[in-house]
Design an enzyme around this catalytic site. Sequence first.
Site, PDB file in Angstrom:
ATOM      1  N   ALA A   1      14.418  24.137  61.645  1.00  0.00           N
ATOM      2  CA  ALA A   1      15.424  24.357  60.599  1.00  0.00           C
ATOM      3  C   ALA A   1      14.732  24.111  59.254  1.00  0.00           C
ATOM      4  O   ALA A   1      15.163  23.277  58.446  1.00  0.00           O
ATOM      5  CB  ALA A   1      16.653  23.467  60.796  1.00  0.00           C
ATOM      6  N   LEU A   2      13.657  24.845  59.060  1.00  0.00           N
ATOM      7  CA  LEU A   2      12.737  24.548  57.958  1.00  0.00           C
ATOM      8  C   LEU A   2      13.382  24.790  56.594  1.00  0.00           C
ATOM      9  O   LEU A   2      14.120  25.764  56.401  1.00  0.00           O
ATOM     10  CB  LEU A   2      11.481  25.419  58.095  1.00  0.00           C
ATOM     11  CG  LEU A   2      10.699  25.234  59.409  1.00  0.00           C
ATOM     12  CD1 LEU A   2       9.483  26.158  59.439  1.00  0.00           C
ATOM     13  CD2 LEU A   2      10.266  23.782  59.602  1.00  0.00           C
ATOM     14  N   HIS A   3      13.097  23.900  55.667  1.00  0.00           N
ATOM     15  CA  HIS A   3      13.588  24.015  54.292  1.00  0.00           C
ATOM     16  C   HIS A   3      12.420  23.775  53.340  1.00  0.00           C
ATOM     17  O   HIS A   3      11.267  23.628  53.779  1.00  0.00           O
ATOM     18  CB  HIS A   3      14.753  23.039  54.051  1.00  0.00           C
ATOM     19  CG  HIS A   3      14.468  21.620  54.460  1.00  0.00           C
ATOM     20  ND1 HIS A   3      13.509  20.847  53.841  1.00  0.00           N
ATOM     21  CD2 HIS A   3      15.000  20.845  55.445  1.00  0.00           C
ATOM     22  CE1 HIS A   3      13.480  19.655  54.400  1.00  0.00           C
ATOM     23  NE2 HIS A   3      14.369  19.626  55.388  1.00  0.00           N
TER      24      HIS A   3
ATOM     25  N   HIS B   1       9.899  20.984  54.107  1.00  0.00           N
ATOM     26  CA  HIS B   1       8.863  21.340  55.089  1.00  0.00           C
ATOM     27  C   HIS B   1       7.834  22.277  54.468  1.00  0.00           C
ATOM     28  O   HIS B   1       6.633  22.153  54.705  1.00  0.00           O
ATOM     29  CB  HIS B   1       9.495  22.059  56.293  1.00  0.00           C
ATOM     30  CG  HIS B   1      10.502  21.251  57.058  1.00  0.00           C
ATOM     31  ND1 HIS B   1      11.838  21.569  57.076  1.00  0.00           N
ATOM     32  CD2 HIS B   1      10.361  20.149  57.835  1.00  0.00           C
ATOM     33  CE1 HIS B   1      12.487  20.703  57.854  1.00  0.00           C
ATOM     34  NE2 HIS B   1      11.621  19.827  58.312  1.00  0.00           N
TER      35      HIS B   1
ATOM     36  N   GLY C   1       6.573  13.485  55.287  1.00  0.00           N
ATOM     37  CA  GLY C   1       7.347  13.320  54.066  1.00  0.00           C
ATOM     38  C   GLY C   1       7.668  11.859  53.786  1.00  0.00           C
ATOM     39  O   GLY C   1       7.971  11.093  54.707  1.00  0.00           O
ATOM     40  N   LYS C   2       7.639  11.492  52.492  1.00  0.00           N
ATOM     41  CA  LYS C   2       8.044  10.137  52.092  1.00  0.00           C
ATOM     42  C   LYS C   2       9.548   9.953  52.274  1.00  0.00           C
ATOM     43  O   LYS C   2      10.043   8.836  52.241  1.00  0.00           O
ATOM     44  CB  LYS C   2       7.670   9.888  50.626  1.00  0.00           C
ATOM     45  CG  LYS C   2       6.174   9.814  50.386  1.00  0.00           C
ATOM     46  CD  LYS C   2       5.890   9.463  48.930  1.00  0.00           C
ATOM     47  CE  LYS C   2       4.408   9.595  48.622  1.00  0.00           C
ATOM     48  NZ  LYS C   2       4.137   9.436  47.185  1.00  0.00           N
ATOM     49  N   LYS C   3      10.276  11.061  52.424  1.00  0.00           N
ATOM     50  CA  LYS C   3      11.721  10.982  52.682  1.00  0.00           C
ATOM     51  C   LYS C   3      11.998  10.069  53.877  1.00  0.00           C
ATOM     52  O   LYS C   3      12.964   9.322  53.886  1.00  0.00           O
ATOM     53  CB  LYS C   3      12.225  12.402  52.942  1.00  0.00           C
ATOM     54  CG  LYS C   3      13.456  12.523  53.773  1.00  0.00           C
ATOM     55  CD  LYS C   3      14.621  12.839  52.923  1.00  0.00           C
ATOM     56  CE  LYS C   3      15.927  13.027  53.641  1.00  0.00           C
ATOM     57  NZ  LYS C   3      15.998  12.686  55.026  1.00  0.00           N
TER      58      LYS C   3
ATOM     59  N   LEU D   1      16.447  17.046  50.360  1.00  0.00           N
ATOM     60  CA  LEU D   1      16.608  18.107  51.360  1.00  0.00           C
ATOM     61  C   LEU D   1      16.468  17.520  52.752  1.00  0.00           C
ATOM     62  O   LEU D   1      15.615  16.657  52.994  1.00  0.00           O
ATOM     63  CB  LEU D   1      15.559  19.205  51.140  1.00  0.00           C
ATOM     64  CG  LEU D   1      15.652  19.971  49.829  1.00  0.00           C
ATOM     65  CD1 LEU D   1      14.597  21.070  49.793  1.00  0.00           C
ATOM     66  CD2 LEU D   1      17.036  20.577  49.647  1.00  0.00           C
TER      67      LEU D   1
HETATM   68  P1  AMP Z   1      11.921  16.840  60.377  1.00  0.00           P
HETATM   69  O1  AMP Z   1      11.886  18.300  60.706  1.00  0.00           O
HETATM   70  O2  AMP Z   1      13.194  16.394  59.743  1.00  0.00           O
HETATM   71  O3  AMP Z   1      11.476  15.970  61.524  1.00  0.00           O
HETATM   72  O4  AMP Z   1      10.823  16.623  59.241  1.00  0.00           O
HETATM   73  C1  AMP Z   1       9.498  17.028  59.429  1.00  0.00           C
HETATM   74  C2  AMP Z   1       8.664  16.456  58.302  1.00  0.00           C
HETATM   75  O5  AMP Z   1       9.164  16.939  57.059  1.00  0.00           O
HETATM   76  C3  AMP Z   1       8.710  14.927  58.242  1.00  0.00           C
HETATM   77  O6  AMP Z   1       7.428  14.442  57.905  1.00  0.00           O
HETATM   78  C4  AMP Z   1       9.697  14.680  57.127  1.00  0.00           C
HETATM   79  O7  AMP Z   1       9.499  13.445  56.467  1.00  0.00           O
HETATM   80  C5  AMP Z   1       9.399  15.837  56.200  1.00  0.00           C
HETATM   81  N1  AMP Z   1      10.533  16.099  55.319  1.00  0.00           N
HETATM   82  C6  AMP Z   1      11.822  16.284  55.678  1.00  0.00           C
HETATM   83  N2  AMP Z   1      12.602  16.442  54.584  1.00  0.00           N
HETATM   84  C7  AMP Z   1      11.777  16.349  53.517  1.00  0.00           C
HETATM   85  C8  AMP Z   1      11.969  16.407  52.105  1.00  0.00           C
HETATM   86  N3  AMP Z   1      13.174  16.612  51.553  1.00  0.00           N
HETATM   87  N4  AMP Z   1      10.885  16.255  51.297  1.00  0.00           N
HETATM   88  C9  AMP Z   1       9.659  16.051  51.833  1.00  0.00           C
HETATM   89  N5  AMP Z   1       9.408  15.989  53.154  1.00  0.00           N
HETATM   90  C10 AMP Z   1      10.447  16.120  53.985  1.00  0.00           C
END
Ligand code: AMP
Length: 273
Positions: free
Chosen positions: A29-31, A34, A144-146, A181
Amino acid sequence: MKVFRDPIALQQELRALPESIGFVPTMGALHLGHRTLIDEARRDSDIVVVSIFVNPAQFLAGEDLQSYPRKEEADRRICELSGVDYLFYPDVEAMYGSDEVWVSAPDVRGFILEGYSRPGHFDGVLTVVLKLFNIVAPTRAYFGKKDAQQLALIEQMAENFFLHVDIVAVDTVRDSDGLALSSRNVYLSDVERREALKIASALKHAGKMMAQGVRDATRLKQEMQHIMASLEVEYIAFLNREFHHIDQVEIGNTIVLIAARVGDTRLIDNMQL
Ligand code: AMP
């Protein structure tokens, strides 16, 4: 872009490459968050590998494993357009057997905040990340630092297990209104989205107060709590970079973390100072 579902086949293909590999693990569900990780990987490395795997091991019973957004076609397209060389899209059966060796999160850093609210979550995260690192053997991996606590634990795992990979931390990408995001933002109704903005507002307000010289974490927490009064706040935490709780903010060594529920959706955000 080559798409692989089989871990061994991908491992063999990547092992034969002499180039540096930048790796971005995701749950899809890339945004734009990502995509920013992918862009950084693209800048630093010869080959970019993205994995998309909704990892059942990091979801607790009753969480949103079944309903987690899955957008295979759109994600493939985004990866292609972002210059990804390899997309890894494994099935659960390819990643897990029935009786497995498991990575355990550390007792202190792994059991506060998210580890406390979601027991076992980080064991699942670390286990899948270690598997993915062993499949891809990246030069650098982007996080991500999120997800600040996740990032800290992955950095610690790389150190504790002497992994041969550089962990690269990427700043949180936000919508123009400040909302961090997240793939889970799609769960929010318009009203809930406006409510969710209070999380970023609370962080921003705390940032302003700290810029004005306020250092007392209890006072800052009270003000943040007030801004988020209509949300179900799970925690507001002031930690130093070692992930120890602090009473007084130290500029350059403080991270403020929030988890809150908006309706049925659990959101996290943080700010580093
Ligand atoms: P996820 O698909 O949610 O597991 O995230 C995959 C990677 O994307 C992880 O390292 C997250 O920390 C990073 N990520 C998710 N949302 C954001 C964001 N808004 N800004 C930066 N990195 C993100």
